[in-house]
Motif scaffolding. Structure first.
Motif, short mmCIF file in Angstrom:
data_model
loop_
_atom_site.label_atom_id
_atom_site.label_comp_id
_atom_site.label_asym_id
_atom_site.label_seq_id
_atom_site.Cartn_x
_atom_site.Cartn_y
_atom_site.Cartn_z
N GLY A 11 0.84 -1.19 0.00
CA GLY A 11 0.00 0.00 0.00
C GLY A 11 0.87 1.24 0.00
N LEU A 12 0.25 2.37 0.16
CA LEU A 12 0.98 3.63 0.18
C LEU A 12 1.46 3.93 1.60
N LYS A 13 2.68 4.45 1.68
CA LYS A 13 3.25 4.83 2.97
C LYS A 13 3.43 6.34 3.00
N LEU A 14 3.08 6.96 4.12
CA LEU A 14 3.16 8.40 4.24
C LEU A 14 4.59 8.85 4.50
N ILE A 15 5.06 9.79 3.67
CA ILE A 15 6.43 10.31 3.83
C ILE A 15 6.41 11.58 4.68
N TYR A 16 5.68 12.58 4.21
CA TYR A 16 5.53 13.86 4.90
C TYR A 16 4.12 14.37 4.66
N TYR A 17 3.69 15.28 5.51
CA TYR A 17 2.40 15.92 5.31
C TYR A 17 2.46 17.36 5.79
N SER A 18 1.42 18.11 5.39
CA SER A 18 1.34 19.52 5.77
C SER A 18 -0.12 19.86 6.05
N VAL A 19 -0.35 20.58 7.14
CA VAL A 19 -1.73 20.97 7.48
C VAL A 19 -2.03 22.40 7.06
N GLY A 20 -1.05 23.04 6.44
CA GLY A 20 -1.26 24.40 5.95
C GLY A 20 0.06 25.02 5.58
N ALA A 21 0.01 26.17 4.93
CA ALA A 21 1.24 26.84 4.51
C ALA A 21 2.12 27.10 5.72
N GLY A 22 3.40 26.76 5.58
CA GLY A 22 4.38 26.97 6.63
C GLY A 22 4.45 25.88 7.67
N ILE A 23 3.60 24.86 7.57
CA ILE A 23 3.56 23.80 8.58
C ILE A 23 3.74 22.45 7.90
N THR A 24 4.80 21.73 8.28
CA THR A 24 5.02 20.39 7.74
C THR A 24 5.42 19.46 8.88
N PRO B 121 10.07 9.15 6.57
CA PRO B 121 10.61 10.43 6.12
C PRO B 121 12.10 10.46 5.78
N ASN B 122 12.85 9.42 6.18
CA ASN B 122 14.30 9.47 6.03
C ASN B 122 14.72 9.58 4.56
N GLY B 123 15.59 10.56 4.28
CA GLY B 123 16.09 10.76 2.93
C GLY B 123 15.29 11.77 2.12
N TYR B 124 14.28 12.36 2.75
CA TYR B 124 13.41 13.31 2.07
C TYR B 124 13.28 14.61 2.87
N ASN B 125 12.94 15.68 2.15
CA ASN B 125 12.59 16.93 2.79
C ASN B 125 11.45 17.58 2.05
N VAL B 126 10.67 18.41 2.74
CA VAL B 126 9.56 19.11 2.11
C VAL B 126 9.54 20.56 2.57
N SER B 127 8.75 21.35 1.85
CA SER B 127 8.47 22.72 2.25
C SER B 127 7.06 23.06 1.81
N ARG B 128 6.46 24.04 2.44
CA ARG B 128 5.10 24.45 2.05
C ARG B 128 5.02 25.97 2.22
N SER B 129 5.52 26.67 1.23
CA SER B 129 5.54 28.13 1.29
C SER B 129 4.22 28.74 0.83
N THR B 130 3.45 27.99 0.06
CA THR B 130 2.14 28.47 -0.39
C THR B 130 1.10 27.38 -0.15
N THR B 131 -0.16 27.73 -0.20
CA THR B 131 -1.23 26.74 -0.07
C THR B 131 -1.20 25.74 -1.22
N GLU B 132 -0.83 26.21 -2.41
CA GLU B 132 -0.95 25.39 -3.61
C GLU B 132 0.16 24.36 -3.78
N ASP B 133 1.37 24.67 -3.33
CA ASP B 133 2.53 23.86 -3.70
C ASP B 133 3.12 23.12 -2.52
N PHE B 134 3.57 21.89 -2.79
CA PHE B 134 4.15 21.05 -1.73
C PHE B 134 5.23 20.17 -2.36
#
Lengths: 114, 116
Positions: free
Chosen positions: B42-55, B61-74
């Protein structure tokens, strides 16, 4: 913690026959339940969802599922399958708090044969 | 209706290279997610965000990074690609402000990534 078990990795069935894909879950909190379908080389598409209310849920493409809290199950059924239903089906659960992320089962491949 | 758009659709990387998987949604959803799907799983969750600026981290998660500077992009970043990161990556989004909890997630078509 939550987990989802899909008991069958593959289900072969003849066209126009009924089918049931089994899903059991475990969770320490109230859950929200989903079935998604994935066609080859595509993303996941929502089939149906249980959030609250009636335990019998109807979805797209003639599928339905029944939420059984006592048996912690959410089996997917269709009374008559078509060749076009051949796909991977995923059961998923969400605990309703915080991140609202989904925990997925490992999937069941439905193979409809003519 | 664009929904959730992921780019690229396919990519081959060499070990040690870096890249960013792009994800954008036009549904004004607050919640966004990155999953990976390995064969027979099945699918495994790597990262998530509940809104802009929050991840926050998911299960793997190991080996990955994320950012959420806008509502639209992740976007999802792989800094030092490893063979174990060969997978299909799915981005998803759900939930607008004021909606009841646990609205269904909408998925992109995925990015198939091979690390050689």
């Amino acid at each position: 913690a939550q987990s989802v078990t899909q008991l069958d990795s593959q289900v072969p069935v003849f066209e126009e026959a009924p089918v049931e894909l089994r899903c059991n879950y475990s969770s320490s909190v109230s859950v929200y339940l989903f079935w998604y379908v994935q066609y080859p080389n595509q993303g996941l598409q929502l089939l149906l969802k249980y959030l609250s209310g009636s335990t019998l849920v109807k979805g797209i493409n003639g599928f339905e599922a029944e939420f059984n809290k006592s048996q912690t199950s959410f089996h997917l059924r269709k009374p008559s399958v078509h060749i076009s239903d051949t796909a991977e089906y995923f059961c998923a659960v969400s605990g309703g708090t915080g991140r609202r992320a989904l925990t997925f089962g490992s999937g069941t491949r439905l193979q409809v044969q003519p | 209706n664009a929904g959730v758009t992921q780019t690229p659709k396919f990519r081959i990387l060499k070990i040690g290279q870096s890249m960013t998987l792009q994800c954008t949604q036009d549904m004004n959803h607050n919640y966004m997610y990155w999953y990976r799907q390995d064969p027979g799983m099945g699918l495994k969750l790597i990262y998530y965000s509940v809104g802009a600026g929050i991840t926050d981290k998911g299960e793997v998660p190991n080996g990955y990074n994320v950012s959420r500077s806008t509502t639209e992009d992740f976007p999802l970043r792989l800094e030092l690609a490893a063979p174990s990161q060969t997978s299909v990556y799915f981005c998803a989004s759900s939930g607008r402000q004021g909606e009841v909890s646990n609205q269904p997630q909408h998925f992109g078509d995925g990015t198939r990534l091979s690390i050689l």
